[in-house]
Design an enzyme around this catalytic site. Sequence first.
Site, PDB file in Angstrom:
ATOM      1  N   TYR A  65       0.817  -1.217   0.000  1.00  0.00           N
ATOM      2  CA  TYR A  65       0.000   0.000   0.000  1.00  0.00           C
ATOM      3  C   TYR A  65       0.852   1.269   0.000  1.00  0.00           C
ATOM      4  O   TYR A  65       0.692   2.146  -0.858  1.00  0.00           O
ATOM      5  CB  TYR A  65      -0.957  -0.020   1.191  1.00  0.00           C
ATOM      6  CG  TYR A  65      -1.997  -1.107   1.096  1.00  0.00           C
ATOM      7  CD1 TYR A  65      -3.080  -0.989   0.230  1.00  0.00           C
ATOM      8  CD2 TYR A  65      -1.878  -2.284   1.828  1.00  0.00           C
ATOM      9  CE1 TYR A  65      -4.023  -2.001   0.107  1.00  0.00           C
ATOM     10  CE2 TYR A  65      -2.814  -3.307   1.723  1.00  0.00           C
ATOM     11  CZ  TYR A  65      -3.880  -3.159   0.858  1.00  0.00           C
ATOM     12  OH  TYR A  65      -4.802  -4.165   0.730  1.00  0.00           O
ATOM     13  N   GLY A  66       1.756   1.399   0.969  1.00  0.00           N
ATOM     14  CA  GLY A  66       2.556   2.610   1.046  1.00  0.00           C
ATOM     15  C   GLY A  66       3.454   2.791  -0.158  1.00  0.00           C
ATOM     16  O   GLY A  66       3.564   3.890  -0.718  1.00  0.00           O
ATOM     17  N   GLU A  85      10.750  -5.534  -5.341  1.00  0.00           N
ATOM     18  CA  GLU A  85       9.787  -6.436  -4.703  1.00  0.00           C
ATOM     19  C   GLU A  85      10.423  -7.801  -4.475  1.00  0.00           C
ATOM     20  O   GLU A  85      10.926  -8.425  -5.409  1.00  0.00           O
ATOM     21  CB  GLU A  85       8.536  -6.577  -5.571  1.00  0.00           C
ATOM     22  CG  GLU A  85       7.555  -7.657  -5.120  1.00  0.00           C
ATOM     23  CD  GLU A  85       7.112  -7.504  -3.682  1.00  0.00           C
ATOM     24  OE1 GLU A  85       7.256  -8.488  -2.916  1.00  0.00           O
ATOM     25  OE2 GLU A  85       6.657  -6.396  -3.320  1.00  0.00           O
ATOM     26  N   ASN A 163      -5.073 -10.396   1.830  1.00  0.00           N
ATOM     27  CA  ASN A 163      -5.990 -10.012   2.905  1.00  0.00           C
ATOM     28  C   ASN A 163      -7.443 -10.235   2.501  1.00  0.00           C
ATOM     29  O   ASN A 163      -7.737 -10.593   1.358  1.00  0.00           O
ATOM     30  CB  ASN A 163      -5.738  -8.563   3.359  1.00  0.00           C
ATOM     31  CG  ASN A 163      -6.042  -7.522   2.289  1.00  0.00           C
ATOM     32  OD1 ASN A 163      -6.851  -7.736   1.388  1.00  0.00           O
ATOM     33  ND2 ASN A 163      -5.394  -6.369   2.382  1.00  0.00           N
ATOM     34  N   GLY A 164      -8.352 -10.021   3.456  1.00  0.00           N
ATOM     35  CA  GLY A 164      -9.770 -10.245   3.216  1.00  0.00           C
ATOM     36  C   GLY A 164     -10.485  -9.081   2.577  1.00  0.00           C
ATOM     37  O   GLY A 164     -11.698  -9.153   2.365  1.00  0.00           O
ATOM     38  N   VAL A 294      16.310  -6.118  -1.104  1.00  0.00           N
ATOM     39  CA  VAL A 294      17.309  -5.151  -0.651  1.00  0.00           C
ATOM     40  C   VAL A 294      17.964  -5.665   0.627  1.00  0.00           C
ATOM     41  O   VAL A 294      17.273  -6.040   1.584  1.00  0.00           O
ATOM     42  CB  VAL A 294      16.667  -3.775  -0.417  1.00  0.00           C
ATOM     43  CG1 VAL A 294      17.651  -2.811   0.250  1.00  0.00           C
ATOM     44  CG2 VAL A 294      16.172  -3.182  -1.734  1.00  0.00           C
ATOM     45  N   GLU A 403     -14.583  -8.873  13.220  1.00  0.00           N
ATOM     46  CA  GLU A 403     -15.096  -9.281  11.920  1.00  0.00           C
ATOM     47  C   GLU A 403     -15.925 -10.556  12.077  1.00  0.00           C
ATOM     48  O   GLU A 403     -15.508 -11.478  12.771  1.00  0.00           O
ATOM     49  CB  GLU A 403     -13.959  -9.624  10.954  1.00  0.00           C
ATOM     50  CG  GLU A 403     -12.996  -8.544  10.625  1.00  0.00           C
ATOM     51  CD  GLU A 403     -11.868  -9.084   9.750  1.00  0.00           C
ATOM     52  OE1 GLU A 403     -12.001 -10.219   9.221  1.00  0.00           O
ATOM     53  OE2 GLU A 403     -10.860  -8.383   9.598  1.00  0.00           O
ATOM     54  N   HIS A 488      -2.101  -8.258  10.890  1.00  0.00           N
ATOM     55  CA  HIS A 488      -2.037  -6.796  10.833  1.00  0.00           C
ATOM     56  C   HIS A 488      -0.813  -6.247  11.562  1.00  0.00           C
ATOM     57  O   HIS A 488      -0.941  -5.506  12.528  1.00  0.00           O
ATOM     58  CB  HIS A 488      -3.304  -6.189  11.467  1.00  0.00           C
ATOM     59  CG  HIS A 488      -4.581  -6.608  10.832  1.00  0.00           C
ATOM     60  ND1 HIS A 488      -5.787  -6.550  11.505  1.00  0.00           N
ATOM     61  CD2 HIS A 488      -4.863  -7.081   9.591  1.00  0.00           C
ATOM     62  CE1 HIS A 488      -6.755  -6.968  10.701  1.00  0.00           C
ATOM     63  NE2 HIS A 488      -6.217  -7.305   9.539  1.00  0.00           N
ATOM     64  N   ASN A 526      -9.334  -2.860  10.638  1.00  0.00           N
ATOM     65  CA  ASN A 526      -8.378  -3.352   9.646  1.00  0.00           C
ATOM     66  C   ASN A 526      -7.556  -2.174   9.125  1.00  0.00           C
ATOM     67  O   ASN A 526      -8.095  -1.125   8.823  1.00  0.00           O
ATOM     68  CB  ASN A 526      -9.117  -4.026   8.506  1.00  0.00           C
ATOM     69  CG  ASN A 526     -10.047  -5.112   8.992  1.00  0.00           C
ATOM     70  OD1 ASN A 526     -11.018  -4.832   9.706  1.00  0.00           O
ATOM     71  ND2 ASN A 526      -9.777  -6.341   8.629  1.00  0.00           N
ATOM     72  N   PHE A 528      -5.434  -1.325   6.356  1.00  0.00           N
ATOM     73  CA  PHE A 528      -4.814  -0.919   5.095  1.00  0.00           C
ATOM     74  C   PHE A 528      -5.327   0.401   4.536  1.00  0.00           C
ATOM     75  O   PHE A 528      -4.599   1.097   3.819  1.00  0.00           O
ATOM     76  CB  PHE A 528      -4.857  -2.037   4.045  1.00  0.00           C
ATOM     77  CG  PHE A 528      -6.173  -2.334   3.378  1.00  0.00           C
ATOM     78  CD1 PHE A 528      -6.676  -1.521   2.383  1.00  0.00           C
ATOM     79  CD2 PHE A 528      -6.888  -3.485   3.707  1.00  0.00           C
ATOM     80  CE1 PHE A 528      -7.859  -1.830   1.728  1.00  0.00           C
ATOM     81  CE2 PHE A 528      -8.060  -3.804   3.061  1.00  0.00           C
ATOM     82  CZ  PHE A 528      -8.561  -2.972   2.071  1.00  0.00           C
TER      83      PHE A 528
END
Length: 547
Positions: A65-66, A85, A163-164, A294, A403, A488, A526, A528
């Site tokens: 995400y970031g 990646e 993830n869900g 890396v 959840e 998480h 959650n 994200f």
Amino acid sequence: MSDSTMHDAGPKGVSRRRFITGTGSILGAVALAGHSTPAQAGVGSAAAPIDSGAHVPALVIGTGYGGSVAALRLAQSGVDVHMIEMGMAWDTAGPDGKIFASTTSPDSRSYWLRTRTKQPLSNFLGFPIDKDVTRSTGILDAEEFSGITVYQGRGVGGGSLVNGGMAVTPKRENFGAVLPSVDADEMYGIYYPRANAGLGVGTIDPAWFETAACYQYARVGRKHAQRAGFPFVFVPTVYDWDYMKQEEAGTVPRSALAGEILYGNNYGKKSLQKTYIDRVRATGRVVISPLHKVTSVAPATGGGYTVVIDQLDTGGATTATKTVIADRVFFAAGSVGTSKLLVKLKATGALPGLNNEIGKGWGDNGNVMCGRANHLWDPTGSLQASIPTGGIDNWAAGGAFAEVAPLPTGIETFASFYLSITKNPNRAEFAWNAATGKVDLNWQTAWKQPSIDAARTIFDRINQKEGTIYRTDLFGTYKIWGDHLTYHPLGGAVLNRATDNYGRLHGYSGLYVIDGSLIPGNTSVNPFVTITALAERNIEKIIATDL
């Protein structure tokens, strides 16, 4: 309580064109001088991987995400970006014609360098359910530390792959405890709406929910919650709800209705590959190198940073080691990946000027799992959509948000299953172990007790009301609580402690953290969407002031 009052999810229906135009007008005005030509090497996994000796204006470590937010906004502002990646590209179908393996038949695509699966639910009906698999660079990493297993996504798209899909914005009144140094008005007025639009967040059609057989389990969860006096709330997700309706109608290949969740979702889920990374590729300024890791970042003699990168094969072996120069480096390897790398770099002398907050403030978002055994008159359904869409809110009174999760086994289980997010004050620290040459985490399983206590404020009362009991066959033998894991991970390079208030690492100009390691251990829901919104906030400031 409606979803909009619960989650402040931001405006719906923002068009892609309007969104890109709006953000581009802000970011395009601060293009980095001297880098106005798009990258020539091509885009994405089809392009040649990064060469040893390359010099890149911006290197982003990670594609979650970031990292995806950072790469998109940098590219839109005129900066050429290279993303590194560790996992695979996940753009090629396997022998079964699908990119991702099924949940019920794990194979070499399923786990990161393991020879046996390590599923969050290790047992069912008294029998262990893990299976042998071929060791490969698969999609789900079950990384084991002392006291806890941390589940992470491996591949282009990071955690969004596994993830869900529950895309929850924290309640406004809880935000001060999540990120105390961040302006809540800006987050809820600008960056949460921007993140929700960019991620493609939407909500289930309530009328369809009432009749869909695949959500019988959620309706049972709602009934039990409400009978016990708890509010049930619909939760936004990043699933394509029109596609799921077609899945149920049998007109398209099944995805959520085939139980796909742990090892990737082949069709309906809008992972980052379909949202931010799709737009990243469209800029023509970003190259992604999958299966690259890396290992070192250190100041370069002539300015910028020397970055050492191992290229991996699908067996996890290093096939080449490359050294590149980056003007700026963005750490976006996830809470665990970024924290481990920074702790190593500080301890081994590559970045000795990092401050003593590096590695601290790590938490599990209060994750704990449990199941309940329902009565025969409360079947939860043999067909269960793998995308959760509802939760039980007892955060204010009991410190838990749960959840209502699926158990997509393909058979009737008469069971309700839950992943709780709780107010757990315990925080762990990453530390360099010189004897082993690895980074350790000092989490203790006993530190999950506050999470169990908080979850019990919901499920003890439901069990009492319904005359039901906890399931004891899901996490081992006679074990009620899944207190051994987190999905998480948060913290380790906490905002305004290890970094300044926008993710700039103290001690080094041009080094940034822009992922979940900035968030001190808990988001109350959650995480994200909050990771994405914070990245949007931070990269906008960095582009405007640093470039």
